[in-house]
Design a protein around this motif. Structure first.
Motif, mmCIF file in Angstrom:
data_model
loop_
_atom_site.group_PDB
_atom_site.id
_atom_site.type_symbol
_atom_site.label_atom_id
_atom_site.label_comp_id
_atom_site.label_asym_id
_atom_site.label_seq_id
_atom_site.Cartn_x
_atom_site.Cartn_y
_atom_site.Cartn_z
ATOM 1 N N VAL A 179 0.902 -1.160 0.000
ATOM 2 C CA VAL A 179 0.000 0.000 0.000
ATOM 3 C C VAL A 179 0.937 1.205 0.000
ATOM 4 C CG1 VAL A 179 -1.691 1.325 1.306
ATOM 5 C CG2 VAL A 179 -1.863 -1.182 1.216
ATOM 6 N N GLY A 180 1.024 1.907 -1.117
ATOM 7 C CA GLY A 180 2.042 2.949 -1.248
ATOM 8 C C GLY A 180 3.413 2.301 -1.113
ATOM 9 N N GLU A 181 4.250 2.850 -0.205
ATOM 10 C CA GLU A 181 5.592 2.291 -0.017
ATOM 11 C C GLU A 181 5.619 1.198 1.048
ATOM 12 O OE1 GLU A 181 7.998 5.610 0.986
ATOM 13 O OE2 GLU A 181 8.183 6.281 -1.090
ATOM 14 N N LEU A 182 4.488 0.979 1.714
ATOM 15 C CA LEU A 182 4.478 0.042 2.837
ATOM 16 C C LEU A 182 4.187 -1.375 2.359
ATOM 17 C CD1 LEU A 182 2.588 2.359 5.301
ATOM 18 C CD2 LEU A 182 4.990 1.711 5.397
ATOM 19 N N LEU A 183 5.055 -2.286 2.755
ATOM 20 C CA LEU A 183 4.945 -3.671 2.285
ATOM 21 C C LEU A 183 4.217 -4.539 3.300
ATOM 22 C CD1 LEU A 183 8.555 -4.133 0.880
ATOM 23 C CD2 LEU A 183 6.483 -3.484 -0.356
ATOM 24 N N LEU A 184 3.482 -5.501 2.782
ATOM 25 C CA LEU A 184 2.732 -6.439 3.619
ATOM 26 C C LEU A 184 3.088 -7.863 3.194
ATOM 27 C CD1 LEU A 184 0.831 -3.814 3.175
ATOM 28 C CD2 LEU A 184 -0.990 -5.285 3.963
ATOM 29 N N VAL A 185 3.067 -8.770 4.164
ATOM 30 C CA VAL A 185 3.139 -10.186 3.830
ATOM 31 C C VAL A 185 1.705 -10.716 3.920
ATOM 32 C CG1 VAL A 185 3.767 -10.795 6.225
ATOM 33 C CG2 VAL A 185 4.110 -12.447 4.395
ATOM 34 N N VAL A 186 1.298 -11.433 2.864
ATOM 35 C CA VAL A 186 -0.108 -11.824 2.743
ATOM 36 C C VAL A 186 -0.189 -13.341 2.586
ATOM 37 C CG1 VAL A 186 -2.153 -11.555 1.299
ATOM 38 C CG2 VAL A 186 -0.654 -9.608 1.688
ATOM 39 N N TYR A 187 -1.186 -13.922 3.213
ATOM 40 C CA TYR A 187 -1.387 -15.374 3.138
ATOM 41 C C TYR A 187 -2.865 -15.651 2.933
ATOM 42 C CZ TYR A 187 -1.647 -20.223 4.767
ATOM 43 O OH TYR A 187 -1.889 -21.556 4.866
ATOM 44 N N ARG A 188 -3.158 -16.420 1.883
ATOM 45 C CA ARG A 188 -4.564 -16.734 1.579
ATOM 46 C C ARG A 188 -4.887 -18.167 1.987
ATOM 47 N NH1 ARG A 188 -7.395 -17.262 -4.407
ATOM 48 N NH2 ARG A 188 -9.345 -18.128 -3.622
ATOM 49 N N ARG A 189 -6.006 -18.319 2.703
ATOM 50 C CA ARG A 189 -6.511 -19.662 3.010
ATOM 51 C C ARG A 189 -7.981 -19.682 2.609
ATOM 52 N NH1 ARG A 189 -5.405 -21.980 8.946
ATOM 53 N NH2 ARG A 189 -7.029 -20.516 9.463
ATOM 54 N N GLY A 190 -8.267 -20.303 1.501
ATOM 55 C CA GLY A 190 -9.629 -20.290 0.980
ATOM 56 C C GLY A 190 -10.016 -18.874 0.582
#
Ligand code: FES
Length: 289
Positions: free
Chosen positions: A204-215
């Motif tokens: 989001v803009g310069e801010l990084l996220l780690v994302v994990y999808r379960r279903g």
């Protein structure tokens, strides 16, 4: 602002690669002695929520400072000797906590840290010798050794301050996210583009996220590890009772559901985002933003 000459000296220490062979040997000993994960987490301060070492330091330094004041007053031999002994005894668990944190730092921090620890060991030795002298009734030499120890431990404390406040060891490296992340909900891409059961990076803009999808459900944490900013999205997915992410740098582990620290060296939880899917697009919201 003009830099004071002492900092130039310490910056030279940060780049003193000649210390690295010693550091490797000491790290090997620390890793060999403080092996069980529960013991490491206890000494890191995972249960406290921030590093244990600066809290533990209060006891030896407080005792030694107090002994120094008593040494300047008449008829305080017993009290001063007791405080010197308490400080020496408390220095042992304090050093263990410090070494446990130190062994999980970057090279520049390790170099300053090894000198900090060496100075502390010298100071503890001086105080131990002072205690023995005092026990034999040699109060003059006992006081001299104590005051020398106080000077050395003060120099060690200065280096410890540099390590924490200049080199950011032990601080929460994820805290900026709370200030910088914009309020409200923000799209991070389509749900269909998120692979199931894989850690992925979004921004989001310069801010990084780690994302994990379960279903249909998506979990998201700030990507920069609270320990030393390691990229969690390049880490390892740990699927147990709850899905967790293990940092690729020093193996801190965080729950992907709550952001809580599951294992150190990190002691601060990872900022966790609320998520929702709107017309196939994943949106995130940071409640504390
Ligand atoms: S940066 Fe050290 S554990 Fe993540």
């Amino acid at each position: 602002m003009r830099e004071i000459p002492l900092f130039k000296l310490i910056e030279r220490l940060e780049t003193a690669a000649a210390l690295d062979p010693v550091i490797r040997r000491v790290k090997g000993v620390v890793d060999g002695v403080i092996r069980p994960q529960w013991l490491r987490d206890t000494l890191h301060g995972v249960w406290v929520g921030h590093p244990l070492h600066p809290i533990a330091v209060q006891v030896p330094v407080g005792a030694w400072m107090s002994a120094g004041i008593l040494d300047l007053l008449p008829r305080t031999h017993v009290g001063a000797r007791t405080l010197v002994g308490v400080g020496v005894a408390a220095a042992i668990p304090t050093a263990l906590a410090g070494y446990t944190d130190w062994a999980r730092l970057h090279d520049r921090q390790l170099r300053v840290g090894i000198v900090h620890s060496a100075a502390t060991l010298v100071a503890t030795g001086l105080y131990a010798a002072s205690f023995l002298q005092r026990a034999k009734g040699r109060h003059g030499s006992g006081k001299a050794l104590s005051f020398t120890g106080l000077a050395v431990v003060s120099a060690a404390a200065f280096l410890g301050g540099h390590l924490s406040y200049r080199q950011a060891a032990g601080v929460n490296h994820a805290v900026d996210t709370l200030e910088r992340f914009p309020r409200g909900w923000h799209p991070i891409g389509s749900l269909a583009d998120l692979d199931e059961g894989r850690l992925m990076r979004r921004s989001v803009g310069e801010l990084l996220l780690v994302v994990y999808r379960r279903g249909e459900h998506v979990m998201a944490l700030s990507d920069a590890c609270s320990h030393l900013s390691g990229p969690l999205s390049e880490g390892r997915l740990v699927v147990g009772d709850e899905p967790c992410v293990e940092c690729p740098w020093h193996a801190s582990t965080f729950s992907l559901i709550s952001g809580d620290v599951v294992r150190g060296p990190a002691t601060a939880n990872q900022p966790r985002f609320d998520t929702r899917v709107v017309a196939g697009t994943v949106e995130v919201h940071l409640p504390e933003a």
